[in-house]
Write a protein that holds these residues in place. Structure first.
Motif, PDB file in Angstrom:
ATOM      1  N   LEU A 113      90.468   2.314  19.689  1.00  0.00           N
ATOM      2  CA  LEU A 113      90.082   2.873  18.168  1.00  0.00           C
ATOM      3  C   LEU A 113      89.183   4.161  18.731  1.00  0.00           C
ATOM      4  O   LEU A 113      89.338   5.109  18.244  1.00  0.00           O
ATOM      5  CB  LEU A 113      89.615   2.080  17.345  1.00  0.00           C
ATOM      6  CG  LEU A 113      88.966   2.772  15.962  1.00  0.00           C
ATOM      7  CD1 LEU A 113      90.174   3.541  15.318  1.00  0.00           C
ATOM      8  CD2 LEU A 113      88.460   1.338  15.392  1.00  0.00           C
ATOM      9  N   PHE A 114      87.967   3.688  19.706  1.00  0.00           N
ATOM     10  CA  PHE A 114      87.288   4.945  19.999  1.00  0.00           C
ATOM     11  C   PHE A 114      87.941   6.129  20.646  1.00  0.00           C
ATOM     12  O   PHE A 114      87.761   7.213  20.243  1.00  0.00           O
ATOM     13  CB  PHE A 114      86.188   4.379  21.174  1.00  0.00           C
ATOM     14  CG  PHE A 114      84.932   5.101  21.509  1.00  0.00           C
ATOM     15  CD1 PHE A 114      84.598   6.285  20.579  1.00  0.00           C
ATOM     16  CD2 PHE A 114      84.455   4.698  22.541  1.00  0.00           C
ATOM     17  CE1 PHE A 114      83.539   6.951  20.915  1.00  0.00           C
ATOM     18  CE2 PHE A 114      83.189   5.608  22.909  1.00  0.00           C
ATOM     19  CZ  PHE A 114      82.809   6.716  22.107  1.00  0.00           C
ATOM     20  N   ALA A 115      88.875   5.813  21.431  1.00  0.00           N
ATOM     21  CA  ALA A 115      89.706   6.933  22.270  1.00  0.00           C
ATOM     22  C   ALA A 115      90.399   7.644  21.120  1.00  0.00           C
ATOM     23  O   ALA A 115      90.429   8.903  21.395  1.00  0.00           O
ATOM     24  CB  ALA A 115      90.508   6.298  23.260  1.00  0.00           C
ATOM     25  N   ASP A 116      90.954   7.111  20.283  1.00  0.00           N
ATOM     26  CA  ASP A 116      91.604   7.660  19.241  1.00  0.00           C
ATOM     27  C   ASP A 116      90.859   8.823  18.344  1.00  0.00           C
ATOM     28  O   ASP A 116      90.854  10.037  17.936  1.00  0.00           O
ATOM     29  CB  ASP A 116      92.187   7.218  18.236  1.00  0.00           C
ATOM     30  CG  ASP A 116      93.699   6.141  18.826  1.00  0.00           C
ATOM     31  OD1 ASP A 116      93.962   6.711  19.817  1.00  0.00           O
ATOM     32  OD2 ASP A 116      93.965   5.113  18.220  1.00  0.00           O
ATOM     33  N   LEU A 117      89.371   8.060  18.135  1.00  0.00           N
ATOM     34  CA  LEU A 117      88.357   8.814  16.977  1.00  0.00           C
ATOM     35  C   LEU A 117      87.706  10.095  18.291  1.00  0.00           C
ATOM     36  O   LEU A 117      87.573  11.261  17.643  1.00  0.00           O
ATOM     37  CB  LEU A 117      87.163   8.133  16.964  1.00  0.00           C
ATOM     38  CG  LEU A 117      87.548   6.866  16.025  1.00  0.00           C
ATOM     39  CD1 LEU A 117      86.397   6.007  15.747  1.00  0.00           C
ATOM     40  CD2 LEU A 117      88.190   7.559  14.577  1.00  0.00           C
ATOM     41  N   ILE A 118      87.779   9.836  19.452  1.00  0.00           N
ATOM     42  CA  ILE A 118      87.436  10.857  20.294  1.00  0.00           C
ATOM     43  C   ILE A 118      88.563  12.171  20.469  1.00  0.00           C
ATOM     44  O   ILE A 118      88.379  13.498  20.159  1.00  0.00           O
ATOM     45  CB  ILE A 118      86.976  10.635  21.779  1.00  0.00           C
ATOM     46  CG1 ILE A 118      85.965   9.738  21.739  1.00  0.00           C
ATOM     47  CG2 ILE A 118      86.983  11.427  22.740  1.00  0.00           C
ATOM     48  CD1 ILE A 118      85.668   9.013  23.195  1.00  0.00           C
ATOM     49  N   ALA A 119      89.776  11.667  20.486  1.00  0.00           N
ATOM     50  CA  ALA A 119      90.895  12.647  20.537  1.00  0.00           C
ATOM     51  C   ALA A 119      91.032  13.471  19.281  1.00  0.00           C
ATOM     52  O   ALA A 119      91.196  14.532  19.342  1.00  0.00           O
ATOM     53  CB  ALA A 119      92.251  11.777  20.885  1.00  0.00           C
ATOM     54  N   ALA A 120      90.543  12.932  18.129  1.00  0.00           N
ATOM     55  CA  ALA A 120      90.694  13.397  16.798  1.00  0.00           C
ATOM     56  C   ALA A 120      89.161  14.388  16.775  1.00  0.00           C
ATOM     57  O   ALA A 120      89.254  15.146  15.694  1.00  0.00           O
ATOM     58  CB  ALA A 120      90.826  12.382  15.900  1.00  0.00           C
ATOM     59  N   ARG A 121      88.528  14.148  17.732  1.00  0.00           N
ATOM     60  CA  ARG A 121      87.256  15.068  17.455  1.00  0.00           C
ATOM     61  C   ARG A 121      86.373  14.746  16.343  1.00  0.00           C
ATOM     62  O   ARG A 121      85.851  15.644  15.678  1.00  0.00           O
ATOM     63  CB  ARG A 121      87.368  16.660  17.885  1.00  0.00           C
ATOM     64  CG  ARG A 121      88.271  17.040  19.123  1.00  0.00           C
ATOM     65  CD  ARG A 121      88.253  18.593  19.159  1.00  0.00           C
ATOM     66  NE  ARG A 121      86.983  19.005  19.867  1.00  0.00           N
ATOM     67  CZ  ARG A 121      86.541  18.838  20.796  1.00  0.00           C
ATOM     68  NH1 ARG A 121      87.167  18.065  22.057  1.00  0.00           N
ATOM     69  NH2 ARG A 121      85.289  19.490  21.199  1.00  0.00           N
ATOM     70  N   ALA A 122      86.419  13.413  16.025  1.00  0.00           N
ATOM     71  CA  ALA A 122      85.821  13.055  14.777  1.00  0.00           C
ATOM     72  C   ALA A 122      84.366  12.330  15.044  1.00  0.00           C
ATOM     73  O   ALA A 122      83.577  12.127  14.152  1.00  0.00           O
ATOM     74  CB  ALA A 122      86.734  11.980  14.109  1.00  0.00           C
ATOM     75  N   ALA A 140      95.564   6.931  26.343  1.00  0.00           N
ATOM     76  CA  ALA A 140      96.484   7.724  27.234  1.00  0.00           C
ATOM     77  C   ALA A 140      96.534   9.168  26.780  1.00  0.00           C
ATOM     78  O   ALA A 140      96.958  10.163  27.577  1.00  0.00           O
ATOM     79  CB  ALA A 140      97.828   7.372  27.340  1.00  0.00           C
ATOM     80  N   ALA A 141      96.096   9.623  25.567  1.00  0.00           N
ATOM     81  CA  ALA A 141      96.422  10.987  24.961  1.00  0.00           C
ATOM     82  C   ALA A 141      95.294  11.742  25.908  1.00  0.00           C
ATOM     83  O   ALA A 141      94.204  11.697  25.858  1.00  0.00           O
ATOM     84  CB  ALA A 141      96.231  10.750  23.624  1.00  0.00           C
ATOM     85  N   PRO A 142      95.890  13.085  26.212  1.00  0.00           N
ATOM     86  CA  PRO A 142      95.120  13.782  26.806  1.00  0.00           C
ATOM     87  C   PRO A 142      94.165  14.526  25.756  1.00  0.00           C
ATOM     88  O   PRO A 142      94.502  14.711  24.786  1.00  0.00           O
ATOM     89  CB  PRO A 142      95.977  15.030  27.573  1.00  0.00           C
ATOM     90  CG  PRO A 142      97.112  14.801  26.739  1.00  0.00           C
ATOM     91  CD  PRO A 142      97.250  13.473  26.183  1.00  0.00           C
ATOM     92  N   ILE A 143      92.746  14.770  26.284  1.00  0.00           N
ATOM     93  CA  ILE A 143      91.950  15.210  25.363  1.00  0.00           C
ATOM     94  C   ILE A 143      91.066  16.370  25.812  1.00  0.00           C
ATOM     95  O   ILE A 143      90.861  16.307  27.367  1.00  0.00           O
ATOM     96  CB  ILE A 143      90.900  14.245  24.662  1.00  0.00           C
ATOM     97  CG1 ILE A 143      90.036  13.615  25.630  1.00  0.00           C
ATOM     98  CG2 ILE A 143      91.648  13.233  23.814  1.00  0.00           C
ATOM     99  CD1 ILE A 143      89.049  12.705  25.374  1.00  0.00           C
ATOM    100  N   VAL A 144      90.458  17.151  24.971  1.00  0.00           N
ATOM    101  CA  VAL A 144      89.266  18.082  25.672  1.00  0.00           C
ATOM    102  C   VAL A 144      87.799  17.345  25.422  1.00  0.00           C
ATOM    103  O   VAL A 144      87.669  16.607  24.329  1.00  0.00           O
ATOM    104  CB  VAL A 144      89.367  19.188  24.746  1.00  0.00           C
ATOM    105  CG1 VAL A 144      88.118  20.075  25.251  1.00  0.00           C
ATOM    106  CG2 VAL A 144      90.568  19.990  24.958  1.00  0.00           C
ATOM    107  N   PRO A 145      87.110  17.206  26.427  1.00  0.00           N
ATOM    108  CA  PRO A 145      85.862  16.444  26.397  1.00  0.00           C
ATOM    109  C   PRO A 145      84.988  16.846  25.239  1.00  0.00           C
ATOM    110  O   PRO A 145      84.904  18.154  25.261  1.00  0.00           O
ATOM    111  CB  PRO A 145      85.243  16.671  27.910  1.00  0.00           C
ATOM    112  CG  PRO A 145      86.429  16.883  28.891  1.00  0.00           C
ATOM    113  CD  PRO A 145      87.243  17.713  27.864  1.00  0.00           C
TER     114      PRO A 145
END
Length: 256
Positions: free
Chosen positions: A196-205, A229-234
């Motif tokens: 869930l944390f990774a999904d929130l990071i990916a959403a830039r939320a 696994a989703a690529p994200i911008v830090p």
């Protein structure tokens, strides 16, 4: 001003930006975590060993201690809703979302409900509607799920919670947050888990990360606090403050 921590709980001091000379009261700690927090605001709270493990023997709570627990309770005072992934709810043995008497008083004094709402993210709805999480909830819980969840499970849970579809195969973070905002639950406190944390990071939320560094070396195969696994911008953060209780560090990072 509130009383300091009980004598059997280590005092908490501020190390930065300016060191405190004495142990902080609950009110002083609360003020530090309110500083700069907007509305809406998404705060994420995790504990980690110093070598990066998110759990001890599979549980994040096993890394916690009295210092972490004191701040954990204070952070629940400040939110409208506690957001948690279903896997974490099951693994950590969550019950109904209730806070202690002191927190109830602080919340009521701030014009909030005595207890925060409990929002659970569950793609497959592997949740028991007979659980105390639902049956003993002081505020009606919210379950964020997917189109592919079983209709019979949605129907059963709808008797004890508000069940909202927020995606087809997985819960979309943006849609889930919008559901909470629409209900006036804009001060969100997320307690995990790592996906869930990774999904929130990916959403830039993410607006804030509260990270407790537990003075333990774990090694082993424990996951990180965010795994996806989703690529994200830090997402850049800045250190807002550092607290210390005995050998435990409590770091507060906010969006840069």
């Amino acid at each position: 001003m509130s009383d300091p921590a009980p004598s059997d709980v280590p005092a908490i001091h501020r190390l930065s930006p300016l060191p405190s000379q004495t142990g902080l009261t609950d009110d002083e700690i609360t003020a530090l975590y309110l500083e700069g927090a907007g509305d809406p605001w998404l705060r994420v709270n995790f504990v980690s060993s110093v070598d990066g493990a998110a759990t001890h023997q599979g549980l994040s709570g096993a890394l916690s201690n009295d210092v972490d627990g004191r701040v954990f309770d204070i952070l629940r005072r400040l939110c409208d809703v506690v957001l948690v992934g279903a896997g974490t709810v099951r693994a950590e043995g969550y019950g109904a979302m209730r806070v202690d008497v002191a927190s109830q008083g602080a919340r009521s004094g701030a014009g909030m409900t005595p207890h925060p709402v409990f929002a659970i993210v569950s793609a497959g709805l592997d949740l028991d509607p007979r659980s105390p999480i639902f049956r003993e909830a002081p505020e009606r819980p919210i379950v964020l799920t997917t189109e592919l969840s079983r209709p019979e499970a949605r129907d059963a849970l709808s008797e004890v919670a508000d069940v909202v579809v927020c995606g087809r195969e997985r819960v979309q973070a943006e849609r889930g947050l919008a559901v909470l905002h629409e209900r006036g639950l804009t001060r969100i406190h997320c307690e995990g888990g790592p996906r869930l944390f990774a999904d929130l990071i990916a959403a830039r939320a993410v607006d804030e990360l509260c990270l407790t560094m537990s003075p333990l070396l774990e090694a082993g195969t424990s996951s990180r606090i965010a795994t996806g696994a989703a690529p994200i911008v830090p997402l850049g953060l800045r250190l807002a403050h550092t607290l210390q209780g005995d050998d435990t560090l409590l770091l507060r990072y906010v969006r840069a």
